[in-house]
Design a protein around this motif. Structure first.
Motif, PDB file in Angstrom:
ATOM      1  N   PHE A  57      -0.707 -14.175  -2.276  1.00 19.32           N
ATOM      2  CA  PHE A  57      -0.720 -14.623  -3.523  1.00 19.32           C
ATOM      3  C   PHE A  57      -1.874 -15.755  -3.430  1.00 19.32           C
ATOM      4  O   PHE A  57      -1.873 -16.522  -2.364  1.00 19.32           O
ATOM      5  CB  PHE A  57       0.642 -15.445  -3.867  1.00 19.32           C
ATOM      6  N   PRO A  58      -2.630 -15.910  -4.380  1.00 20.39           N
ATOM      7  CA  PRO A  58      -2.888 -15.325  -5.579  1.00 20.39           C
ATOM      8  C   PRO A  58      -3.387 -13.694  -5.506  1.00 20.39           C
ATOM      9  O   PRO A  58      -3.305 -12.924  -6.292  1.00 20.39           O
ATOM     10  CB  PRO A  58      -3.537 -16.101  -6.701  1.00 20.39           C
ATOM     11  N   PHE A  59      -4.172 -13.459  -4.468  1.00 22.28           N
ATOM     12  CA  PHE A  59      -4.625 -12.183  -4.156  1.00 22.28           C
ATOM     13  C   PHE A  59      -3.872 -11.315  -3.330  1.00 22.28           C
ATOM     14  O   PHE A  59      -3.406 -11.675  -2.383  1.00 22.28           O
ATOM     15  CB  PHE A  59      -6.177 -12.300  -3.766  1.00 22.28           C
ATOM     16  N   THR A  60      -3.521 -10.051  -3.764  1.00 20.33           N
ATOM     17  CA  THR A  60      -2.784  -9.265  -2.943  1.00 20.33           C
ATOM     18  C   THR A  60      -3.468  -8.746  -1.699  1.00 20.33           C
ATOM     19  O   THR A  60      -4.456  -7.867  -2.250  1.00 20.33           O
ATOM     20  CB  THR A  60      -2.104  -7.935  -3.824  1.00 20.33           C
ATOM     21  N   PHE A  61      -3.305  -8.885  -0.711  1.00 21.86           N
ATOM     22  CA  PHE A  61      -4.118  -8.492   0.436  1.00 21.86           C
ATOM     23  C   PHE A  61      -3.656  -7.362   1.308  1.00 21.86           C
ATOM     24  O   PHE A  61      -4.323  -6.814   1.969  1.00 21.86           O
ATOM     25  CB  PHE A  61      -4.688  -9.510   1.389  1.00 21.86           C
ATOM     26  N   TYR A  62      -2.173  -6.967   1.154  1.00 17.60           N
ATOM     27  CA  TYR A  62      -1.706  -5.818   1.544  1.00 17.60           C
ATOM     28  C   TYR A  62      -0.806  -5.315   0.892  1.00 17.60           C
ATOM     29  O   TYR A  62      -0.225  -5.734  -0.058  1.00 17.60           O
ATOM     30  CB  TYR A  62      -0.900  -6.424   2.881  1.00 17.60           C
ATOM     31  N   ARG A  63      -1.058  -3.835   0.635  1.00 21.35           N
ATOM     32  CA  ARG A  63      -0.449  -2.891  -0.038  1.00 21.35           C
ATOM     33  C   ARG A  63       0.138  -1.514   0.705  1.00 21.35           C
ATOM     34  O   ARG A  63      -0.797  -0.944   1.371  1.00 21.35           O
ATOM     35  CB  ARG A  63      -0.976  -2.797  -1.525  1.00 21.35           C
ATOM     36  N   HIS A  64       1.342  -1.255   0.753  1.00 25.29           N
ATOM     37  CA  HIS A  64       1.893  -0.074   1.341  1.00 25.29           C
ATOM     38  C   HIS A  64       2.569   0.659   0.410  1.00 25.29           C
ATOM     39  O   HIS A  64       3.699   0.114  -0.022  1.00 25.29           O
ATOM     40  CB  HIS A  64       2.658  -0.282   2.785  1.00 25.29           C
ATOM     41  N   SER A  65       2.191   1.692  -0.020  1.00 31.02           N
ATOM     42  CA  SER A  65       2.790   2.594  -1.071  1.00 31.02           C
ATOM     43  C   SER A  65       3.208   4.020  -0.501  1.00 31.02           C
ATOM     44  O   SER A  65       2.393   4.659   0.363  1.00 31.02           O
ATOM     45  CB  SER A  65       2.000   2.628  -2.304  1.00 31.02           C
ATOM     46  N   VAL A  66       3.909   4.375  -0.952  1.00 27.70           N
ATOM     47  CA  VAL A  66       4.643   5.837  -0.394  1.00 27.70           C
ATOM     48  C   VAL A  66       4.859   6.682  -1.676  1.00 27.70           C
ATOM     49  O   VAL A  66       5.550   6.283  -2.661  1.00 27.70           O
ATOM     50  CB  VAL A  66       6.113   5.621   0.391  1.00 27.70           C
ATOM     51  N   GLY A  67       4.712   7.838  -1.776  1.00 24.52           N
ATOM     52  CA  GLY A  67       5.017   8.751  -2.618  1.00 24.52           C
ATOM     53  C   GLY A  67       4.882  10.319  -2.500  1.00 24.52           C
ATOM     54  O   GLY A  67       4.439  10.438  -1.364  1.00 24.52           O
ATOM     55  N   ARG A  68       5.144  11.080  -3.278  1.00 25.08           N
ATOM     56  CA  ARG A  68       5.105  12.334  -3.155  1.00 25.08           C
ATOM     57  C   ARG A  68       3.606  12.878  -3.561  1.00 25.08           C
ATOM     58  O   ARG A  68       3.052  12.611  -4.636  1.00 25.08           O
ATOM     59  CB  ARG A  68       5.969  13.189  -3.927  1.00 25.08           C
ATOM     60  N   SER A  69       3.002  13.744  -2.817  1.00 24.45           N
ATOM     61  CA  SER A  69       1.531  14.307  -3.156  1.00 24.45           C
ATOM     62  C   SER A  69       1.782  15.432  -4.103  1.00 24.45           C
ATOM     63  O   SER A  69       2.563  16.345  -3.977  1.00 24.45           O
ATOM     64  CB  SER A  69       0.777  14.693  -1.793  1.00 24.45           C
ATOM     65  N   ALA A  70       0.855  15.474  -5.075  1.00 24.70           N
ATOM     66  CA  ALA A  70       1.056  16.457  -5.965  1.00 24.70           C
ATOM     67  C   ALA A  70       0.727  17.787  -5.779  1.00 24.70           C
ATOM     68  O   ALA A  70       1.029  18.834  -5.959  1.00 24.70           O
ATOM     69  CB  ALA A  70       0.425  16.112  -7.409  1.00 24.70           C
ATOM     70  N   ALA A  71      -0.536  17.724  -4.787  1.00 26.51           N
ATOM     71  CA  ALA A  71      -1.019  19.057  -4.056  1.00 26.51           C
ATOM     72  C   ALA A  71      -0.052  19.667  -3.081  1.00 26.51           C
ATOM     73  O   ALA A  71      -0.165  20.914  -3.185  1.00 26.51           O
ATOM     74  CB  ALA A  71      -2.462  18.450  -3.713  1.00 26.51           C
ATOM     75  N   THR A  72       0.412  18.841  -2.060  1.00 25.67           N
ATOM     76  CA  THR A  72       1.086  19.665  -1.085  1.00 25.67           C
ATOM     77  C   THR A  72       2.645  19.321  -1.219  1.00 25.67           C
ATOM     78  O   THR A  72       3.139  20.103  -0.343  1.00 25.67           O
ATOM     79  CB  THR A  72       0.631  18.884   0.133  1.00 25.67           C
ATOM     80  N   GLN A  73       3.008  18.538  -2.292  1.00 24.01           N
ATOM     81  CA  GLN A  73       4.424  18.514  -2.370  1.00 24.01           C
ATOM     82  C   GLN A  73       5.292  17.913  -1.290  1.00 24.01           C
ATOM     83  O   GLN A  73       6.416  18.053  -0.824  1.00 24.01           O
ATOM     84  CB  GLN A  73       5.278  19.662  -2.931  1.00 24.01           C
ATOM     85  N   GLN A  74       4.475  17.011  -0.413  1.00 22.71           N
ATOM     86  CA  GLN A  74       4.855  16.274   0.797  1.00 22.71           C
ATOM     87  C   GLN A  74       4.879  15.022   0.522  1.00 22.71           C
ATOM     88  O   GLN A  74       4.004  14.367  -0.342  1.00 22.71           O
ATOM     89  CB  GLN A  74       4.187  16.682   2.121  1.00 22.71           C
ATOM     90  N   MET A  75       5.717  13.977   1.159  1.00 14.04           N
ATOM     91  CA  MET A  75       5.562  12.723   0.995  1.00 14.04           C
ATOM     92  C   MET A  75       4.450  12.141   1.749  1.00 14.04           C
ATOM     93  O   MET A  75       4.248  12.528   3.063  1.00 14.04           O
ATOM     94  CB  MET A  75       6.757  11.995   1.740  1.00 14.04           C
ATOM     95  N   ALA A  76       3.707  11.157   1.261  1.00 13.62           N
ATOM     96  CA  ALA A  76       2.729  10.492   1.935  1.00 13.62           C
ATOM     97  C   ALA A  76       2.602   9.116   1.523  1.00 13.62           C
ATOM     98  O   ALA A  76       3.325   8.487   0.732  1.00 13.62           O
ATOM     99  CB  ALA A  76       1.259  11.263   1.351  1.00 13.62           C
ATOM    100  N   ASP A  77       2.033   8.429   2.497  1.00 12.62           N
ATOM    101  CA  ASP A  77       1.775   7.040   2.333  1.00 12.62           C
ATOM    102  C   ASP A  77       0.540   6.402   2.317  1.00 12.62           C
ATOM    103  O   ASP A  77      -0.429   6.938   2.869  1.00 12.62           O
ATOM    104  CB  ASP A  77       2.751   6.058   3.496  1.00 12.62           C
ATOM    105  N   HIS A  78       0.254   5.375   1.913  1.00 10.38           N
ATOM    106  CA  HIS A  78      -1.101   4.970   1.575  1.00 10.38           C
ATOM    107  C   HIS A  78      -0.997   3.266   1.920  1.00 10.38           C
ATOM    108  O   HIS A  78      -0.164   2.527   1.341  1.00 10.38           O
ATOM    109  CB  HIS A  78      -1.688   5.086   0.226  1.00 10.38           C
TER     110      HIS A  78
END
Length: 89
Positions: A37-58
């Motif tokens: 705060f006020p700037f977001t310096f860390y972000r960890h997101s997880v989701g399903r890849s549309a291409a491989t249909q596997q869970m991936a994180d970023h």
């Protein structure tokens, strides 16, 4: 020397508190884990890849935003300590 140590100690404590308050622990179904705060310096997101249909994180970590956040906290604590000393006199 004592005032510099006080200033640095309070700055680190306030920086930890502000980062802890701004923490959002996201899961795969409700958003990303973010810090900063006020700037977001860390972000960890997880989701399903549309291409491989596997869970991936970023994971994104931005050093510059973290340094800016810390500099803002150091400046705020510095001016608050100066204001406190001025009002105490």
């Amino acid at each position: 020397m004592k005032s510099t140590t006080t200033w640095l100690t309070l700055s680190v404590i306030v920086c930890c508190i502000v980062t802890g308050i701004s923490y959002h622990g996201g899961l795969a179904y409700d958003g990303a884990t973010t810090m900063g705060f006020p700037f977001t310096f860390y972000r960890h997101s997880v989701g399903r890849s549309a291409a491989t249909q596997q869970m991936a994180d970023h994971i994104t970590f931005k050093w510059l935003f973290m340094v800016i956040d810390m500099a803002l906290v150091f400046a705020a604590v510095f001016y608050l300590l100066r204001l406190y000393k001025f009002l105490r006199q």
